[in-house]
Scaffold this motif. Structure first.
Motif, mmCIF file in Angstrom:
data_model
loop_
_atom_site.group_PDB
_atom_site.id
_atom_site.type_symbol
_atom_site.label_atom_id
_atom_site.label_comp_id
_atom_site.label_asym_id
_atom_site.label_seq_id
_atom_site.Cartn_x
_atom_site.Cartn_y
_atom_site.Cartn_z
ATOM 1 N N ASP A 24 0.809 -1.215 0.000
ATOM 2 C CA ASP A 24 0.000 0.000 0.000
ATOM 3 C C ASP A 24 0.846 1.271 0.000
ATOM 4 O OD1 ASP A 24 -2.309 -1.494 0.032
ATOM 5 O OD2 ASP A 24 -2.632 -1.300 2.187
ATOM 6 N N TYR A 25 2.144 1.127 0.234
ATOM 7 C CA TYR A 25 2.999 2.309 0.399
ATOM 8 C C TYR A 25 4.087 2.400 -0.662
ATOM 9 C CZ TYR A 25 0.805 1.653 4.940
ATOM 10 O OH TYR A 25 -0.111 1.455 5.946
ATOM 11 N N VAL A 26 3.996 1.584 -1.710
ATOM 12 C CA VAL A 26 5.078 1.536 -2.687
ATOM 13 C C VAL A 26 5.316 2.882 -3.354
ATOM 14 C CG1 VAL A 26 3.515 0.624 -4.462
ATOM 15 C CG2 VAL A 26 5.991 0.337 -4.705
ATOM 16 N N SER A 27 4.257 3.593 -3.720
ATOM 17 C CA SER A 27 4.437 4.892 -4.380
ATOM 18 C C SER A 27 5.071 5.910 -3.445
ATOM 19 C CB SER A 27 3.096 5.415 -4.895
ATOM 20 O OG SER A 27 2.589 4.579 -5.910
ATOM 21 N N GLU A 28 4.696 5.847 -2.177
ATOM 22 C CA GLU A 28 5.236 6.783 -1.198
ATOM 23 C C GLU A 28 6.729 6.529 -0.965
ATOM 24 O OE1 GLU A 28 3.929 8.578 3.156
ATOM 25 O OE2 GLU A 28 3.007 6.756 2.392
ATOM 26 N N ILE A 29 7.116 5.275 -0.921
ATOM 27 C CA ILE A 29 8.527 4.948 -0.736
ATOM 28 C C ILE A 29 9.332 5.291 -1.984
ATOM 29 C CG2 ILE A 29 10.164 3.070 -0.319
ATOM 30 C CD1 ILE A 29 7.952 1.691 1.298
ATOM 31 N N TYR A 30 8.795 4.995 -3.153
ATOM 32 C CA TYR A 30 9.488 5.305 -4.406
ATOM 33 C C TYR A 30 9.640 6.813 -4.591
ATOM 34 C CZ TYR A 30 10.317 5.712 -9.433
ATOM 35 O OH TYR A 30 10.816 6.053 -10.657
ATOM 36 N N ASN A 31 8.629 7.567 -4.208
ATOM 37 C CA ASN A 31 8.714 9.026 -4.158
ATOM 38 C C ASN A 31 9.083 9.645 -5.504
ATOM 39 O OD1 ASN A 31 8.606 11.528 -2.697
ATOM 40 N ND2 ASN A 31 10.854 11.542 -2.621
ATOM 41 N N GLY A 32 8.516 9.107 -6.580
ATOM 42 C CA GLY A 32 8.768 9.685 -7.887
ATOM 43 C C GLY A 32 10.193 9.539 -8.355
ATOM 44 N N GLY A 33 10.971 8.669 -7.732
ATOM 45 C CA GLY A 33 12.339 8.437 -8.185
ATOM 46 C C GLY A 33 13.416 9.051 -7.330
ATOM 47 N N THR A 34 13.063 9.591 -6.161
ATOM 48 C CA THR A 34 14.037 10.207 -5.272
ATOM 49 C C THR A 34 13.932 9.593 -3.883
ATOM 50 O OG1 THR A 34 13.877 12.312 -6.468
ATOM 51 C CG2 THR A 34 14.834 12.378 -4.268
ATOM 52 N N PRO A 35 15.011 9.049 -3.326
ATOM 53 C CA PRO A 35 14.946 8.507 -1.965
ATOM 54 C C PRO A 35 14.473 9.541 -0.962
ATOM 55 C CG PRO A 35 16.982 7.853 -3.028
ATOM 56 C CD PRO A 35 16.340 8.869 -3.937
ATOM 57 N N ASP A 36 13.748 9.075 0.042
ATOM 58 C CA ASP A 36 13.177 9.957 1.058
ATOM 59 C C ASP A 36 13.506 9.394 2.440
ATOM 60 O OD1 ASP A 36 11.755 12.002 2.220
ATOM 61 O OD2 ASP A 36 9.916 11.651 1.097
#
Length: 263
Positions: free
Chosen positions: A199-211
Motif C-alpha cells: 500500500d505504500y510503494v508509491s510513497e517509498i518510491y517518491n517519484g524516483g528520489t529517496p526519502d
C-alpha cells in the motif's frame, strides 16, 4: 543521475516540482559501491526478526554494473554453512532469464520479475520493493515492484509457513546460499519491514528520489534501515538508523566503497 522507467509502461515522473528531496533535513549524497569480487556488508547479530513472519518487505535502490553472470544482491541464511539450501532469503540476478529472483527457505519458494515488463539497464538506478502478504490470494502473495510498478512474473509462496530460523545477519552484496558471484554495482537505502508494504510503494518510491523512511506521510517505519554511505561515523561500521542492528563492510576501504553516486 538518469532515471529510466520500466520499458514504456511508466511515464517519466522524476524531478517534478515538490517530489524530490524528502523531509526537512534529509539529504542523500552517498551510496555503497560493491566490486563483485570480495566486498560485501553483513549485519550483526543474527537477524531473527523475520523468523516465522508471513508478512514482510525489502526496499532498496540498486544500480547494476553488468548483466553478465549470476549475482547475489542480498540474503539472510538459515544454515551455518554455505549450501544451496542455506538461504532464508536470497535475492539474485539470473542472466539466463533476465530477471531478479528471490528465494525463501531453500529452493522451493520464490518470487521473480517479468523480463517482458522490466529488464535493467546497466548504470541506471532503480528502486525495488519485494513485499509479501498472507492475506492476498494465492499466486499474488509476494509481489516485486520496480520503480513503483508491479513487475511480478510469478510467485509460489502460497500457504507456506516461513518457519526456518535465521542463522546469520543481513548480507548485502552477497549471501552464503546459492554459490553465485557477489554483486557488482551500487546499493542505497536498504530497508526491511516486518509487514507488507504494497500500500505504500508509491510513497517509498517518491517519484524516483529517496526519502526519509522514518518520516513519510503514511508509511510505517522500517525495522532496519542502512543509508549505505550517509551517516557513517567510523569505518567500517554501517549504522542501522533504527534499532542499532549495525552492519560492517568487508574487504574494502571507505574511499573506494562509499561513493558520491545516488539515485
Amino acid at each position: 543521475m538518469s532515471k529510466i522507467g520500466i520499458g514504456n509502461i511508466l511515464p517519466d515522473i522524476t524531478n517534478l516540482p515538490g517530489q524530490g528531496g524528502g523531509g526537512a533535513g534529509f539529504t542523500n549524497t552517498k551510496s555503497t559501491l560493491f566490486d563483485g569480487v570480495d566486498d560485501y556488508a553483513l549485519s550483526s547479530p543474527t537477524y531473527s526478526e523475520m523468523d516465522g513472519l508471513l508478512d514482510f518487505a525489502y526496499s532498496f535502490w540498486f544500480k547494476m554494473d553488468t548483466l553478465v553472470g549470476y549475482q547475489n544482491i542480498f540474503g539472510i541464511s538459515n544454515q551455518p554453512q554455505a549450501d544451496v539450501r542455506a538461504q532464508k532469503t536470497q535475492l539474485f540476478w539470473n542472466p539466463a532469464t533476465s530477471r531478479l529472483q528471490v528465494y525463501f527457505d531453500g529452493l522451493s519458494y520464490f518470487c521473480r520479475t517479468d523480463a517482458a515488463l522490466w529488464t535493467p539497464v546497466v548504470g541506471t538506478w532503480y528502486h525495488a520493493l519485494i513485499t509479501r502478504s498472507q492475506s492476498r490470494l494465492v499466486n499474488d502473495r509476494c509481489r516485486f515492484y520496480i520503480n513503483g510498478s508491479n513487475v511480478t512474473e510469478s510467485e509460489n509462496t502460497g500457504g507456506h509457513i516461513f518457519n526456518t530460523n535465521a542463522t546469520s545477519g543481513i548480507y548485502i552484496g552477497d549471501n552464503i546460499g546459492l554459490p553465485y558471484s557477489r554483486f557488482p554495482g551500487g546499493i542505497d537505502e536498504f530497508a526491511i519491514y516486518t509487514q507488507d508494504m504494497a500500500d505504500y510503494v508509491s510513497e517509498i518510491y517518491n517519484g524516483g528520489t529517496p526519502d526519509d523512511l522514518t518520516n513519510l506521510a503514511t508509511a510505517p517505519v522500517p525495522d532496519v534501515w542502512y543509508r549505505m554511505g550517509d551517516k557513517i561515523v567510523a569505518w567500517n561500521n554501517m549504522p542501522d538508523q533504527l534499532v542499532g542492528n549495525d552492519a560492517v563492510t568487508i574487504n574494502e576501504i571507505e574511499s573506494v566503497m562509499i561513493v558520491p553516486d545516488v539515485p
